[in-house]
Write a protein that holds these residues in place. Structure first.
Motif, PDB file in Angstrom:
ATOM      1  N   SER A  74       1.333 -48.530  -7.861  1.00 43.03           N
ATOM      2  CA  SER A  74       0.555 -48.465  -6.619  1.00 43.03           C
ATOM      3  C   SER A  74      -0.207 -47.144  -6.490  1.00 43.03           C
ATOM      4  CB  SER A  74       1.479 -48.640  -5.421  1.00 43.03           C
ATOM      5  OG  SER A  74       2.402 -47.569  -5.379  1.00 43.03           O
ATOM      6  N   GLY A  75      -0.011 -46.214  -7.417  1.00 42.16           N
ATOM      7  CA  GLY A  75      -0.707 -44.935  -7.332  1.00 42.16           C
ATOM      8  C   GLY A  75       0.081 -43.851  -8.054  1.00 42.16           C
ATOM      9  N   ALA A  76      -0.453 -42.641  -8.005  1.00 38.79           N
ATOM     10  CA  ALA A  76       0.175 -41.545  -8.743  1.00 38.79           C
ATOM     11  C   ALA A  76       1.558 -41.207  -8.189  1.00 38.79           C
ATOM     12  CB  ALA A  76      -0.725 -40.315  -8.738  1.00 38.79           C
ATOM     13  N   THR A  77       1.753 -41.400  -6.882  1.00 35.60           N
ATOM     14  CA  THR A  77       3.072 -41.107  -6.307  1.00 35.60           C
ATOM     15  C   THR A  77       4.139 -41.986  -6.954  1.00 35.60           C
ATOM     16  OG1 THR A  77       2.073 -40.496  -4.196  1.00 35.60           O
ATOM     17  CG2 THR A  77       4.419 -41.074  -4.161  1.00 35.60           C
ATOM     18  N   GLU A  78       3.868 -43.269  -7.009  1.00 35.63           N
ATOM     19  CA  GLU A  78       4.849 -44.171  -7.619  1.00 35.63           C
ATOM     20  C   GLU A  78       5.010 -43.869  -9.109  1.00 35.63           C
ATOM     21  OE1 GLU A  78       4.050 -48.394  -7.346  1.00 35.63           O
ATOM     22  OE2 GLU A  78       5.989 -48.869  -8.213  1.00 35.63           O
ATOM     23  N   GLU A 104       3.467 -28.038  -8.104  1.00 36.98           N
ATOM     24  CA  GLU A 104       3.283 -29.485  -8.234  1.00 36.98           C
ATOM     25  C   GLU A 104       2.958 -30.129  -6.888  1.00 36.98           C
ATOM     26  OE1 GLU A 104       3.499 -31.475 -11.106  1.00 36.98           O
ATOM     27  OE2 GLU A 104       3.526 -29.548 -12.130  1.00 36.98           O
ATOM     28  N   HIS A 105       2.406 -31.317  -6.950  1.00 35.13           N
ATOM     29  CA  HIS A 105       2.189 -32.145  -5.765  1.00 35.13           C
ATOM     30  C   HIS A 105       3.553 -32.567  -5.206  1.00 35.13           C
ATOM     31  CE1 HIS A 105       0.898 -35.805  -3.549  1.00 35.13           C
ATOM     32  NE2 HIS A 105      -0.277 -35.221  -3.488  1.00 35.13           N
ATOM     33  N   LYS A 106       3.576 -32.862  -3.901  1.00 36.60           N
ATOM     34  CA  LYS A 106       4.830 -33.302  -3.265  1.00 36.60           C
ATOM     35  C   LYS A 106       5.423 -34.535  -3.947  1.00 36.60           C
ATOM     36  CE  LYS A 106       5.029 -30.283   0.102  1.00 36.60           C
ATOM     37  NZ  LYS A 106       5.843 -29.109  -0.197  1.00 36.60           N
ATOM     38  N   THR A 180       2.972 -35.498 -17.350  1.00 35.03           N
ATOM     39  CA  THR A 180       1.994 -34.738 -16.580  1.00 35.03           C
ATOM     40  C   THR A 180       1.411 -35.592 -15.465  1.00 35.03           C
ATOM     41  OG1 THR A 180       0.041 -33.302 -16.692  1.00 35.03           O
ATOM     42  CG2 THR A 180       0.024 -35.217 -18.144  1.00 35.03           C
ATOM     43  N   ASP A 181       1.304 -34.987 -14.282  1.00 35.26           N
ATOM     44  CA  ASP A 181       0.637 -35.629 -13.155  1.00 35.26           C
ATOM     45  C   ASP A 181      -0.852 -35.308 -13.299  1.00 35.26           C
ATOM     46  OD1 ASP A 181      -0.600 -36.179 -10.733  1.00 35.26           O
ATOM     47  OD2 ASP A 181       1.078 -35.508  -9.505  1.00 35.26           O
ATOM     48  N   ALA A 182      -1.612 -36.315 -13.708  1.00 35.59           N
ATOM     49  CA  ALA A 182      -3.027 -36.103 -14.016  1.00 35.59           C
ATOM     50  C   ALA A 182      -3.934 -36.763 -12.977  1.00 35.59           C
ATOM     51  CB  ALA A 182      -3.341 -36.626 -15.418  1.00 35.59           C
ATOM     52  N   ALA A 183      -3.430 -36.880 -11.737  1.00 37.74           N
ATOM     53  CA  ALA A 183      -4.210 -37.551 -10.686  1.00 37.74           C
ATOM     54  C   ALA A 183      -5.558 -36.871 -10.456  1.00 37.74           C
ATOM     55  CB  ALA A 183      -3.413 -37.591  -9.385  1.00 37.74           C
ATOM     56  N   GLN A 184      -5.610 -35.552 -10.660  1.00 39.50           N
ATOM     57  CA  GLN A 184      -6.871 -34.835 -10.433  1.00 39.50           C
ATOM     58  C   GLN A 184      -7.673 -34.669 -11.721  1.00 39.50           C
ATOM     59  OE1 GLN A 184      -8.102 -33.846  -7.475  1.00 39.50           O
ATOM     60  NE2 GLN A 184      -6.311 -34.296  -6.227  1.00 39.50           N
ATOM     61  N   ALA A 185      -7.135 -35.127 -12.834  1.00 41.33           N
ATOM     62  CA  ALA A 185      -7.793 -34.871 -14.120  1.00 41.33           C
ATOM     63  C   ALA A 185      -8.471 -36.112 -14.692  1.00 41.33           C
ATOM     64  CB  ALA A 185      -6.778 -34.319 -15.118  1.00 41.33           C
ATOM     65  N   PHE A 203      -1.612 -41.276 -12.988  1.00 43.08           N
ATOM     66  CA  PHE A 203      -2.964 -41.113 -12.454  1.00 43.08           C
ATOM     67  C   PHE A 203      -3.281 -42.235 -11.477  1.00 43.08           C
ATOM     68  CE2 PHE A 203      -5.110 -43.825 -15.815  1.00 43.08           C
ATOM     69  CZ  PHE A 203      -4.049 -43.879 -16.725  1.00 43.08           C
ATOM     70  N   SER A 204      -4.389 -42.080 -10.767  1.00 38.57           N
ATOM     71  CA  SER A 204      -4.627 -42.915  -9.596  1.00 38.57           C
ATOM     72  C   SER A 204      -6.113 -43.238  -9.462  1.00 38.57           C
ATOM     73  CB  SER A 204      -4.158 -42.128  -8.370  1.00 38.57           C
ATOM     74  OG  SER A 204      -4.192 -42.933  -7.230  1.00 38.57           O
ATOM     75  N   ALA A 205      -6.429 -44.464  -9.053  1.00 51.49           N
ATOM     76  CA  ALA A 205      -7.833 -44.884  -8.979  1.00 51.49           C
ATOM     77  C   ALA A 205      -8.606 -44.204  -7.849  1.00 51.49           C
ATOM     78  CB  ALA A 205      -7.916 -46.406  -8.814  1.00 51.49           C
ATOM     79  N   HIS A 206      -7.928 -43.971  -6.706  1.00 53.83           N
ATOM     80  CA  HIS A 206      -8.708 -43.499  -5.553  1.00 53.83           C
ATOM     81  C   HIS A 206      -9.123 -42.039  -5.655  1.00 53.83           C
ATOM     82  CE1 HIS A 206      -5.892 -41.090  -2.923  1.00 53.83           C
ATOM     83  NE2 HIS A 206      -4.989 -41.687  -3.653  1.00 53.83           N
ATOM     84  N   LYS A 207      -8.660 -41.329  -6.686  1.00 54.01           N
ATOM     85  CA  LYS A 207      -9.121 -39.960  -6.913  1.00 54.01           C
ATOM     86  C   LYS A 207     -10.348 -39.949  -7.827  1.00 54.01           C
ATOM     87  CE  LYS A 207      -5.765 -38.103  -4.524  1.00 54.01           C
ATOM     88  NZ  LYS A 207      -4.652 -37.302  -4.994  1.00 54.01           N
ATOM     89  N   MET A 208     -10.766 -41.133  -8.277  1.00 51.39           N
ATOM     90  CA  MET A 208     -11.909 -41.201  -9.204  1.00 51.39           C
ATOM     91  C   MET A 208     -12.851 -42.354  -8.849  1.00 51.39           C
ATOM     92  SD  MET A 208      -9.733 -42.442 -12.506  1.00 51.39           S
ATOM     93  CE  MET A 208     -11.179 -43.092 -13.280  1.00 51.39           C
TER      94      MET A 208
HETATM   95  C1  LIG Z   1      -3.387 -37.552  -4.864  1.00 49.96           C
HETATM   96  C2  LIG Z   1      -2.358 -37.017  -5.764  1.00 49.96           C
HETATM   97  C3  LIG Z   1      -1.137 -37.670  -5.929  1.00 49.96           C
HETATM   98  C4  LIG Z   1      -0.780 -38.919  -5.159  1.00 49.96           C
HETATM   99  O1  LIG Z   1      -1.531 -40.006  -5.620  1.00 49.96           O
HETATM  100  P1  LIG Z   1      -1.519 -41.391  -4.814  1.00 49.96           P
HETATM  101  O2  LIG Z   1      -2.252 -42.309  -5.719  1.00 49.96           O
HETATM  102  O3  LIG Z   1      -2.226 -41.126  -3.539  1.00 49.96           O
HETATM  103  O4  LIG Z   1      -0.101 -41.793  -4.632  1.00 49.96           O
HETATM  104  C5  LIG Z   1      -0.223 -37.131  -6.801  1.00 49.96           C
HETATM  105  N1  LIG Z   1      -0.492 -36.020  -7.474  1.00 49.96           N
HETATM  106  C6  LIG Z   1      -1.650 -35.348  -7.357  1.00 49.96           C
HETATM  107  C7  LIG Z   1      -1.901 -34.121  -8.138  1.00 49.96           C
HETATM  108  C8  LIG Z   1      -2.623 -35.831  -6.487  1.00 49.96           C
HETATM  109  O5  LIG Z   1      -3.763 -35.163  -6.335  1.00 49.96           O
END
Ligand SMILES: *Cc1c(COP(=O)(O)O)cnc(C)c1O
Length: 387
Positions: A74-78, A104-106, A180-185, A203-208
């Protein structure tokens, strides 16, 4: 000057608008192509399944992975939760130690806190004034109990880009799994799981410029093969790692967003770098100071400190026309200073007097110029009131 449409959105680290091309690709999967991608007994399910596998292929190709190594979430958090909880559980016989870092992100930090509550040991590496960990220190804290290292690719507040390849090298040298949490990369800078020795990547779609509620976890299939335990049980989708009916429109949109990013990020980054450099140069004229690395950071990121000026005052005074953030969006409900700025060695005053700007695909140079003027006059009028 072309007409500017207000408010100007400059908070692209929190989320990005959906690219209209992504919406176009998704639309049929809300309407006539609504099938369940697991219902392979008929054409509705089959069409959905073909679309999902096509998106999976595009996403895998973009990061140097094989399609079977992509698990939709469902996203980078999951993804972060599966990576950390699933790996520490699966490989509990190897040890109980995880290494991460304070910025790190929460989604990672709250998960490691939970791991601590169930008896795991976690080392939180400090960072320098630019937001970077010390690689020698990383290597020195690895023990025979260390199962995994989780270090973010690019920071969501200050944009600092980690030396992921070197971190992966160290991890593999010691037989440790690297997440690695690459949500911003992903979708912003080149990412290759092979050359960078990445074993797990969120990684996550809504950041891109894709839709919200869809993300992925890359899970290395060979050399070494990694298989985290699942934390969601059910129909066995996604190779039993993440059960639940697939979000077909989201996945299709995710694939399209990645496809666009592969083609367009190079030229976008040149434009963003020029604009963020220009903004910084102008802000420095009224006392602004950069938080973060001068060069080794995301081109669309600019985190600036205005000494003595509360960020909330700037943000409130411009909010009708410009949307920016006082720090990490996920924590703005709580008036807490940014844990990232504090970890860089800055005091609370600096953490409360810093703003984060995130430039995006649909911003124009006129919007950037307008923003520069608006923020500068806001800073000037606030400092006049103070005197
Ligand atoms: C936005 C973000 C998340 C969370 O991603 P979601 O898809 O909103 O769950 C996690 N880590 C980083 C670094 C983010 O920027």
């Amino acid at each position: 000057m072309s007409e500017i449409k207000f408010p100007i959105y400059l908070d692209h680290h929190a989320t990005t608008p959906l690219d209209p091309r992504v919406l176009d690709a998704m639309m049929p999967y809300f309407t006539e192509k609504f099938g369940n991608a697991s219902s392979l007994d008929h054409t509705f399910g089959y069409k959905a399944s073909v679309a999902v596998e096509d998106a999976r292929e595009k996403i895998a190709n973009a990061i140097g992975a094989r399609h079977v190594e992509i698990v939709f979430t469902s996203g980078a958090t999951e993804s972060d939760n599966i990576a950390l909880l699933g790996t520490m559980s699966k490989y509990a016989d190897r040890g109980n130690h995880l290494i991460t870092c304070v910025t790190e992100h929460k989604a990672v930090l709250d998960t490691t806190r939970h791991l601590e509550s169930i008896g795991k040991k976690v080392t939180y590496l400090p960072i320098n004034e630019f937001g970077e960990i010390d690689l020698q220190e990383l290597e020195s804290v690895i023990t025979t109990e260390t199962v995994m290292i989780s270090i973010m690719f690019a920071n969501n507040e200050i944009g600092t880009i980690a030396d992921v390849q070197a971190i992966g090298d160290i991890a593999h040298k010691h037989n440790v799994i690297f997440h690695t949490d690459a949500a911003q990369a992903v979708g912003h800078i080149p990412v290759n799981v092979e050359s960078m020795n990445i074993d797990l990547m969120s990684f996550s779609a809504h950041k891109m410029y894709g839709p919200k509620g869809i993300g992925a976890l890359y899970i290395r299939g060979i050399k070494p093969r990694v298989k985290p335990d699942s934390i969601v049980f059910g129909g066995g989708q996604e190779r039993n790692i993440r059960s639940g009916t697939l979000n077909v429109p989201g996945i299709v949109g995710f694939g399209k967003a990645v496809e666009i990013a592969v083609k367009e990020t190079d030229s976008e980054n040149k434009r963003f770098r020029e604009w963020s450099d220009l903004m910084l140069k102008e802000f420095e004229k009224v006392g602004g100071k950069l938080n973060g690395h001068p060069t080794n950071r995301l081109s669309h990121n600019l985190n600036v400190y205005f000494p003595g000026i509360e960020s909330k005052a700037i943000i409130n005074s411009i909010s009708k026309e410009i949307a920016i953030s006082a720090g990490s969006a996920c924590t703005t409900q709580i008036v807490e200073p940014s844990h990232v700025l504090l970890a860089m060695g800055f005091d609370e005053e600096r953490a409360h007097s810093s703003i984060r700007i995130g430039i995006g695909r649909f911003n124009t140079k006129d919007e950037i110029k307008y923003t520069i003027n608006k923020i500068i006059s806001s800073v000037q009028s606030i400092s006049k009131i103070k005197i």
